[in-house]
Design a protein around this motif. Structure first.
Motif, PDB file in Angstrom:
ATOM      1  N   ASN A   1       0.839  -1.190   0.000  1.00 50.48           N
ATOM      2  CA  ASN A   1       0.000   0.000   0.000  1.00 50.48           C
ATOM      3  C   ASN A   1       0.881   1.249   0.000  1.00 50.48           C
ATOM      4  OD1 ASN A   1      -2.433  -1.432   0.096  1.00 50.48           O
ATOM      5  ND2 ASN A   1      -2.325  -1.595   2.335  1.00 50.48           N
ATOM      6  N   PRO A   2       0.518   2.251  -0.796  1.00 43.93           N
ATOM      7  CA  PRO A   2       1.315   3.481  -0.815  1.00 43.93           C
ATOM      8  C   PRO A   2       1.375   4.114   0.573  1.00 43.93           C
ATOM      9  CG  PRO A   2      -0.228   3.426  -2.664  1.00 43.93           C
ATOM     10  CD  PRO A   2      -0.607   2.295  -1.739  1.00 43.93           C
ATOM     11  N   GLY A   3       2.488   4.710   0.885  1.00 42.13           N
ATOM     12  CA  GLY A   3       2.654   5.354   2.185  1.00 42.13           C
ATOM     13  C   GLY A   3       3.774   6.360   2.145  1.00 42.13           C
ATOM     14  N   LYS A   4       3.939   7.070   3.226  1.00 47.98           N
ATOM     15  CA  LYS A   4       5.002   8.066   3.304  1.00 47.98           C
ATOM     16  C   LYS A   4       6.332   7.384   3.585  1.00 47.98           C
ATOM     17  CE  LYS A   4       2.033  11.817   4.895  1.00 47.98           C
ATOM     18  NZ  LYS A   4       0.808  11.020   5.103  1.00 47.98           N
ATOM     19  N   ILE A   5       7.396   8.043   3.180  1.00 45.60           N
ATOM     20  CA  ILE A   5       8.743   7.516   3.377  1.00 45.60           C
ATOM     21  C   ILE A   5       9.337   8.141   4.640  1.00 45.60           C
ATOM     22  CG2 ILE A   5      11.055   7.355   2.390  1.00 45.60           C
ATOM     23  CD1 ILE A   5       9.711   7.506  -0.372  1.00 45.60           C
ATOM     24  N   PRO A   6       9.833   7.337   5.577  1.00 46.29           N
ATOM     25  CA  PRO A   6      10.367   7.895   6.825  1.00 46.29           C
ATOM     26  C   PRO A   6      11.661   8.667   6.592  1.00 46.29           C
ATOM     27  CG  PRO A   6      10.836   5.562   6.679  1.00 46.29           C
ATOM     28  CD  PRO A   6       9.944   5.881   5.516  1.00 46.29           C
ATOM     29  N   THR A   7      12.065   9.412   7.571  1.00 48.42           N
ATOM     30  CA  THR A   7      13.311  10.171   7.510  1.00 48.42           C
ATOM     31  C   THR A   7      13.893  10.275   8.918  1.00 48.42           C
ATOM     32  OG1 THR A   7      14.279  12.339   6.983  1.00 48.42           O
ATOM     33  CG2 THR A   7      12.013  12.337   7.776  1.00 48.42           C
ATOM     34  N   ASN A   8      15.199  10.489   9.008  1.00 45.33           N
ATOM     35  CA  ASN A   8      15.809  10.730  10.319  1.00 45.33           C
ATOM     36  C   ASN A   8      16.068  12.215  10.549  1.00 45.33           C
ATOM     37  OD1 ASN A   8      17.928  11.062   8.493  1.00 45.33           O
ATOM     38  ND2 ASN A   8      19.426  10.003   9.764  1.00 45.33           N
ATOM     39  N   LEU A   9      15.487  13.056   9.685  1.00 47.62           N
ATOM     40  CA  LEU A   9      15.692  14.500   9.754  1.00 47.62           C
ATOM     41  C   LEU A   9      14.506  15.174  10.438  1.00 47.62           C
ATOM     42  CD1 LEU A   9      16.964  14.566   6.141  1.00 47.62           C
ATOM     43  CD2 LEU A   9      18.355  15.340   8.070  1.00 47.62           C
ATOM     44  N   VAL A  10      14.793  16.134  11.291  1.00 45.92           N
ATOM     45  CA  VAL A  10      13.766  16.808  12.091  1.00 45.92           C
ATOM     46  C   VAL A  10      13.894  18.313  11.939  1.00 45.92           C
ATOM     47  CG1 VAL A  10      12.921  17.207  14.441  1.00 45.92           C
ATOM     48  CG2 VAL A  10      13.677  14.923  13.770  1.00 45.92           C
ATOM     49  N   ASN A  11      12.759  18.976  11.825  1.00 44.05           N
ATOM     50  CA  ASN A  11      12.700  20.437  11.880  1.00 44.05           C
ATOM     51  C   ASN A  11      12.619  20.811  13.354  1.00 44.05           C
ATOM     52  OD1 ASN A  11      11.920  23.156  11.906  1.00 44.05           O
ATOM     53  ND2 ASN A  11      10.773  22.964   9.991  1.00 44.05           N
ATOM     54  N   LEU A  12      13.705  21.310  13.924  1.00 45.58           N
ATOM     55  CA  LEU A  12      13.760  21.554  15.359  1.00 45.58           C
ATOM     56  C   LEU A  12      12.762  22.609  15.817  1.00 45.58           C
ATOM     57  CD1 LEU A  12      17.603  21.453  16.055  1.00 45.58           C
ATOM     58  CD2 LEU A  12      15.923  19.618  16.291  1.00 45.58           C
ATOM     59  N   SER A  13      12.420  23.544  14.940  1.00 48.12           N
ATOM     60  CA  SER A  13      11.478  24.591  15.334  1.00 48.12           C
ATOM     61  C   SER A  13      10.060  24.058  15.482  1.00 48.12           C
ATOM     62  CB  SER A  13      11.494  25.734  14.309  1.00 48.12           C
ATOM     63  OG  SER A  13      11.076  25.265  13.033  1.00 48.12           O
ATOM     64  N   LYS A  14       9.759  22.921  14.826  1.00 49.19           N
ATOM     65  CA  LYS A  14       8.412  22.357  14.899  1.00 49.19           C
ATOM     66  C   LYS A  14       8.377  21.024  15.640  1.00 49.19           C
ATOM     67  CE  LYS A  14       6.772  24.635  10.708  1.00 49.19           C
ATOM     68  NZ  LYS A  14       6.094  24.476   9.402  1.00 49.19           N
ATOM     69  N   GLY A  15       9.530  20.451  15.886  1.00 46.99           N
ATOM     70  CA  GLY A  15       9.578  19.195  16.616  1.00 46.99           C
ATOM     71  C   GLY A  15       9.172  17.989  15.810  1.00 46.99           C
ATOM     72  N   ASN A  16       9.086  18.120  14.484  1.00 46.52           N
ATOM     73  CA  ASN A  16       8.782  16.972  13.623  1.00 46.52           C
ATOM     74  C   ASN A  16       9.518  17.162  12.298  1.00 46.52           C
ATOM     75  OD1 ASN A  16       7.271  18.812  12.043  1.00 46.52           O
ATOM     76  ND2 ASN A  16       5.416  18.378  13.209  1.00 46.52           N
ATOM     77  N   SER A  17       9.191  16.344  11.319  1.00 48.73           N
ATOM     78  CA  SER A  17       9.931  16.393  10.058  1.00 48.73           C
ATOM     79  C   SER A  17       9.255  17.251   8.997  1.00 48.73           C
ATOM     80  CB  SER A  17      10.131  14.979   9.525  1.00 48.73           C
ATOM     81  OG  SER A  17       8.888  14.314   9.392  1.00 48.73           O
ATOM     82  N   ALA A  18       8.412  18.185   9.401  1.00 49.54           N
ATOM     83  CA  ALA A  18       7.761  19.072   8.451  1.00 49.54           C
ATOM     84  C   ALA A  18       8.800  19.877   7.671  1.00 49.54           C
ATOM     85  CB  ALA A  18       6.809  20.018   9.181  1.00 49.54           C
ATOM     86  N   GLY A  19       8.679  19.858   6.353  1.00 48.20           N
ATOM     87  CA  GLY A  19       9.559  20.665   5.510  1.00 48.20           C
ATOM     88  C   GLY A  19      10.896  20.044   5.200  1.00 48.20           C
ATOM     89  N   ILE A  20      11.118  18.801   5.592  1.00 48.25           N
ATOM     90  CA  ILE A  20      12.411  18.163   5.337  1.00 48.25           C
ATOM     91  C   ILE A  20      12.186  16.682   5.040  1.00 48.25           C
ATOM     92  CG2 ILE A  20      12.794  17.671   7.784  1.00 48.25           C
ATOM     93  CD1 ILE A  20      15.609  18.791   5.443  1.00 48.25           C
TER      94      ILE A  20
END
Length: 287
Positions: free
Chosen positions: A247-266
Motif C-alpha cells: 500500500n502506498p505510504g510516506k517515506i520515513p526520515t531521520n531528519l527533524v525540523n527543530l522549530s516544529k519538533g517533527n519532520s515538516a519541511g524536510i
C-alpha cells in the motif's frame, strides 16, 4: 549455464545495525510548500564528504530537474569533531578537505536555512569483509557479470557499488569505443520482499572484451533506520508495478525540523556507512 549473482553469504543492504533513536515522524499531510530534500552518505573513508540539498517537487513536477537549495549553512558533528560544509556549486555542499568518520560513532547533520534549523543523525555501523563476485564463463570463453539491482535472502542488508574500469596506468588512446569506467549499484536484503522479488526484472549479464579491465567492488554498511528508509523508498519506486505492491505510504526520515519538533519541511536521509573495498583483475578470456 548462467547462475544468479552470488556475492557472499554475509550481505544485507547497507549494513544492519542497532537503532538507538526512533525514526522521526512522517511529513505533514497538509504541507503543500516545497520542502528540503537531503541526499548524503558520510563514510569512514578519508575523502571530501558531500551533501546534496534540493527542493521537493509536486506531482506535476516529478519529471522536472530538481531545483538546488542555495545559501544554506551545513555542519556535521560527531566524535568530538565539527566539519563545516561549503557550497561548491548550487545545492552541493562539501567539507573543506578529506575527513573520515569513525566506526561506532554517531554523526549529526545540522542545516540552517531561512530561519529554520534541521537535524538528522545516524550511527556509523561496522562492516564485515566480503569476497569477489562469482563471474560466469560464456560459451565463447568470455566472462560475464550477472547483475540484478536487488537480491534477497542474505544475512544482512548492504549496498554495493561495482565498477569495471581500466586503470590510468594501462589506458591508451588505442582503446577505441571502450568505456573507461562503468559503475552499477545494487543492494542485498535480509528478507524476501514480495513486491521486490516479483518486480519482473530479469538478471542482466554484462560481458567485457579483450582489454585489461579491473573490478572495484565496494560494500557499504547500513544502519537499521537507513534500511527502513531505503525499503520504504524502493516500495514506492522500483518495486511498484507487480501484483504484490504494498500500500502506498510516506517515506520515513531521520531528519527533524527543530522549530516544529517533527519532520515538516524536510525529507531524505542523512546516512553514515562504513565501507570495504576489493579491487581485482577481470579474468582473461579462456580459449
Amino acid at each position: 549455464m548462467k547462475n544468479t549473482m552470488r556475492l557472499i553469504p554475509v550481505i544485507m543492504f547497507l549494513g544492519a545495525c542497532t537503532m538507538e533513536e526512533p525514526i522521526s515522524e512522517f511529513l505533514d499531510d497538509q504541507s503543500t510548500e516545497p520542502g528540503l530534500v537531503v541526499e548524503s552518505i558520510f563514510t569512514n573513508e578519508a575523502v571530501v564528504q558531500q551533501v546534496k540539498l534540493t527542493f521537493s517537487q509536486t506531482a506535476g513536477e516529478l519529471n522536472d530537474e530538481a531545483v538546488p537549495v542555495e545559501g544554506a549553512n551545513l555542519l556535521i558533528t560527531g566524535n568530538d569533531q565539527e566539519y563545516v560544509l561549503l557550497e561548491v556549486k548550487p545545492g552541493i555542499y562539501e567539507t573543506e578537505g578529506p575527513v573520515k568518520g569513525e566506526i561506532g560513532q554517531r554523526y549529526t547533520l545540522r542545516i540552517e536555512y531561512q530561519g529554520n534549523i534541521y537535524e538528522g543523525s545516524d550511527m556509523l555501523e561496522p562492516i564485515a569483509s566480503h569476497q569477489p563476485i562469482e563471474l560466469v564463463m560464456e560459451i565463447d570463453g568470455f566472462y560475464s557479470i550477472p547483475f540484478r539491482p536487488h537480491q534477497f535472502g542474505y544475512e544482512e542488508p548492504n549496498r554495493y557499488d561495482l565498477s569495471v574500469f581500466i586503470p590510468d596506468s594501462l589506458w591508451t588512446e588505442n582503446f577505441e569505443n571502450v568505456t573507461k569506467n562503468r559503475i552499477w549499484t545494487y543492494y542485498t536484503h535480509p528478507f524476501f520482499e514480495p513486491n521486490g522479488v516479483f518486480e519482473f526484472v530479469a538478471t542482466d549479464y554484462k560481458t567485457f572484451g579483450e582489454h585489461t579491465y579491473y573490478l572495484r567492488q565496494k560494500k557499504y554498511s547500513i544502519s537499521d533506520s537507513y534500511y527502513d528508509y531505503l525499503r520504504a523508498l524502493f516500495s514506492e519506486t522500483e518495486w511498484r508495478g507487480s501484483l504484490l505492491d504494498s500500500n502506498p505510504g510516506k517515506i520515513p526520515t531521520n531528519l527533524v525540523n527543530l522549530s516544529k519538533g517533527n519532520s515538516a519541511g524536510i525529507m531524505g536521509f542523512f546516512a553514515t556507512c562504513a565501507t570495504d573495498e576489493l579491487i581485482y583483475k577481470y579474468p582473461d578470456r579462456e580459449q
